[in-house]
Design a protein around this motif. Structure first.
Motif, PDB file in Angstrom:
ATOM      1  N   CYS A 190       0.810  -1.225   0.000  1.00  0.00           N
ATOM      2  CA  CYS A 190       0.000   0.000   0.000  1.00  0.00           C
ATOM      3  C   CYS A 190       0.838   1.267   0.000  1.00  0.00           C
ATOM      4  CB  CYS A 190      -0.998  -0.009   1.157  1.00  0.00           C
ATOM      5  SG  CYS A 190      -2.247  -1.285   0.956  1.00  0.00           S
ATOM      6  N   ARG A 191       2.019   1.181  -0.584  1.00  0.00           N
ATOM      7  CA  ARG A 191       2.903   2.342  -0.672  1.00  0.00           C
ATOM      8  C   ARG A 191       2.913   2.825  -2.123  1.00  0.00           C
ATOM      9  NH1 ARG A 191       9.028   2.865   1.762  1.00  0.00           N
ATOM     10  NH2 ARG A 191       9.392   4.890   0.830  1.00  0.00           N
ATOM     11  N   PRO A 192       2.633   4.124  -2.342  1.00  0.00           N
ATOM     12  CA  PRO A 192       2.597   4.617  -3.725  1.00  0.00           C
ATOM     13  C   PRO A 192       4.003   4.659  -4.313  1.00  0.00           C
ATOM     14  CG  PRO A 192       1.631   6.202  -2.194  1.00  0.00           C
ATOM     15  CD  PRO A 192       2.320   5.177  -1.368  1.00  0.00           C
ATOM     16  N   GLN A 223       2.610  15.038   0.865  1.00  0.00           N
ATOM     17  CA  GLN A 223       2.665  15.692  -0.443  1.00  0.00           C
ATOM     18  C   GLN A 223       3.620  14.942  -1.372  1.00  0.00           C
ATOM     19  OE1 GLN A 223       0.771  18.326  -1.440  1.00  0.00           O
ATOM     20  NE2 GLN A 223      -0.237  17.964   0.527  1.00  0.00           N
ATOM     21  N   ASP A 224       4.741  14.472  -0.781  1.00  0.00           N
ATOM     22  CA  ASP A 224       5.777  13.811  -1.591  1.00  0.00           C
ATOM     23  C   ASP A 224       5.580  12.294  -1.549  1.00  0.00           C
ATOM     24  OD1 ASP A 224       6.318  13.408   1.066  1.00  0.00           O
ATOM     25  OD2 ASP A 224       8.488  13.421   0.798  1.00  0.00           O
ATOM     26  N   ARG A 225       4.303  11.884  -1.468  1.00  0.00           N
ATOM     27  CA  ARG A 225       4.023  10.476  -1.207  1.00  0.00           C
ATOM     28  C   ARG A 225       4.474   9.546  -2.309  1.00  0.00           C
ATOM     29  NH1 ARG A 225      -1.318   9.353  -3.432  1.00  0.00           N
ATOM     30  NH2 ARG A 225      -1.760   7.818  -1.842  1.00  0.00           N
ATOM     31  N   HIS A 226       4.534  10.056  -3.531  1.00  0.00           N
ATOM     32  CA  HIS A 226       4.813   9.156  -4.647  1.00  0.00           C
ATOM     33  C   HIS A 226       6.303   9.121  -4.952  1.00  0.00           C
ATOM     34  CE1 HIS A 226       3.444   6.914  -8.187  1.00  0.00           C
ATOM     35  NE2 HIS A 226       4.555   7.391  -8.722  1.00  0.00           N
ATOM     36  N   GLN A 227       6.871   7.919  -4.977  1.00  0.00           N
ATOM     37  CA  GLN A 227       8.306   7.757  -5.239  1.00  0.00           C
ATOM     38  C   GLN A 227       8.466   6.997  -6.548  1.00  0.00           C
ATOM     39  OE1 GLN A 227      10.122   5.782  -1.927  1.00  0.00           O
ATOM     40  NE2 GLN A 227      11.940   5.261  -3.103  1.00  0.00           N
ATOM     41  N   GLN A 228       9.154   7.626  -7.503  1.00  0.00           N
ATOM     42  CA  GLN A 228       9.274   6.964  -8.824  1.00  0.00           C
ATOM     43  C   GLN A 228      10.357   5.900  -8.831  1.00  0.00           C
ATOM     44  OE1 GLN A 228       7.537   6.877 -11.740  1.00  0.00           O
ATOM     45  NE2 GLN A 228       6.043   7.890 -10.451  1.00  0.00           N
TER      46      GLN A 228
END
Ligand SMILES: NC(=O)c1ccc[n+]([C@@H]2O[C@H](COP(=O)([O-])OP(=O)(O)OC[C@H]3O[C@@H](n4cnc5c(N)ncnc54)[C@H](OP(=O)(O)O)[C@@H]3O)[C@@H](O)[C@H]2O)c1
Length: 228
Positions: A190-192, A223-228
């Motif tokens: 469940c981690r973006p 806010q910086d939840r998404h890690q590419q």
């Protein structure tokens, strides 16, 4: 495609809504009968049936009920079908010895019940409430990737195409026996994450890698939840 969903709760409704938006025909079902799903199915733009009817209806069938109820899933209408397994194990709802002993993954447990179906572990590592807001068109810079696992290559390809159509990139974690890498409390659960970050974290996940219970909710408000 026709998507049958066994279940009509939070996961089923989010998956069903996305599938309808992607142009698929959807049937939801629950344990109380389709007459209880009039308002839900109207809102989503799908039809409702019994669990057996949903299993018959789908080219792809998603099992969105609690894992402890897996033995109620009808076998005959699912023979040879691609079956998506988003189910996670919550021991407080009833212990399952093979899972406690680490002998099986959750998807292998379902596969043992449905030996003639083509099970793909998918859609378990995202919260139901994130499924619609996090969906993005193909190519979007912040598109989220979801892990899958399965033993049948064609079923994985069907599942991957479906996930792509509803807004997600896909990372193949391997066979059903590798599904533990993205089950509850694993680092990617469940981690973006984008494709590269997800691939790296899945590879780095060892049998001892676990995050504290509920850790994944912290990503929802960042806010910086998404890690590419
Ligand atoms: N919620 C999440 O964020 C999330 C994320 C990833 C994976 N999952 C997994 O997705 C599955 C569903 O979770 P959920 O949160 O959507 O649960 P939920 O909101 O409680 O919905 C469960 C649904 O299953 C139906 N159901 C129960 N037993 C059934 C049966 N024997 N046959 C047909 N339908 C039956 C219920 O209908 P009735 O009310 O009529 O019994 C209800 O519509 C679980 O395995 C969970 O681990 C959930």
């Amino acid at each position: 495609m026709r998507i049958g969903i066994i279940g009509a709760g939070r996961m089923a409704q989010s998956i069903g809504w996305l599938a309808v938006q992607a142009g698929h025909d959807v049937m939801l079902s629950n344990s109380r009968g389709p007459q209880t799903l009039d308002e839900t199915s109207r809102r989503i733009g799908c039809v409702a049936g019994t669990a057996y009817e949903a299993a018959e209806f789908g080219d792809v069938v998603c099992i969105a009920i609690y894992l402890q109820d897996y033995q109620t899933v009808p076998k005959a209408p699912l023979v040879r079908k691609t079956v998506l397994n988003p189910q996670n194990y919550f021991p407080h709802l009833g212990r399952i010895a093979e899972l406690d002993r680490g002998e099986l993954t959750t998807a292998e447990l379902l596969a043992r019940h449905l030996p003639e179906s083509r099970i793909v572990k998918a859609l378990n590592a995202i919260l139901a409430e994130d499924l619609i807001p996090d969906a993005r068109p193909a190519g979007a810079a912040d598109r989220r990737a979801l892990p899958i696992a399965g033993d049948d290559l064609e079923a994985k390809s069907i599942a991957s195409r479906f996930l792509d159509q509803i807004g997600y990139d896909i990372v193949d974690a391997g066979l059903l026996s590798e599904g533990w890498r993205f089950e509850r409390r694993r680092p990617v659960y469940c981690r973006p994450l984008g494709t590269c970050a997800l691939q790296e974290m899945l590879l780095a996940t060892s049998p001892d890698s676990r995050v504290p219970e509920g850790d994944w909710y912290a990503y929802r408000s960042r806010q910086d939840r998404h890690q590419q």
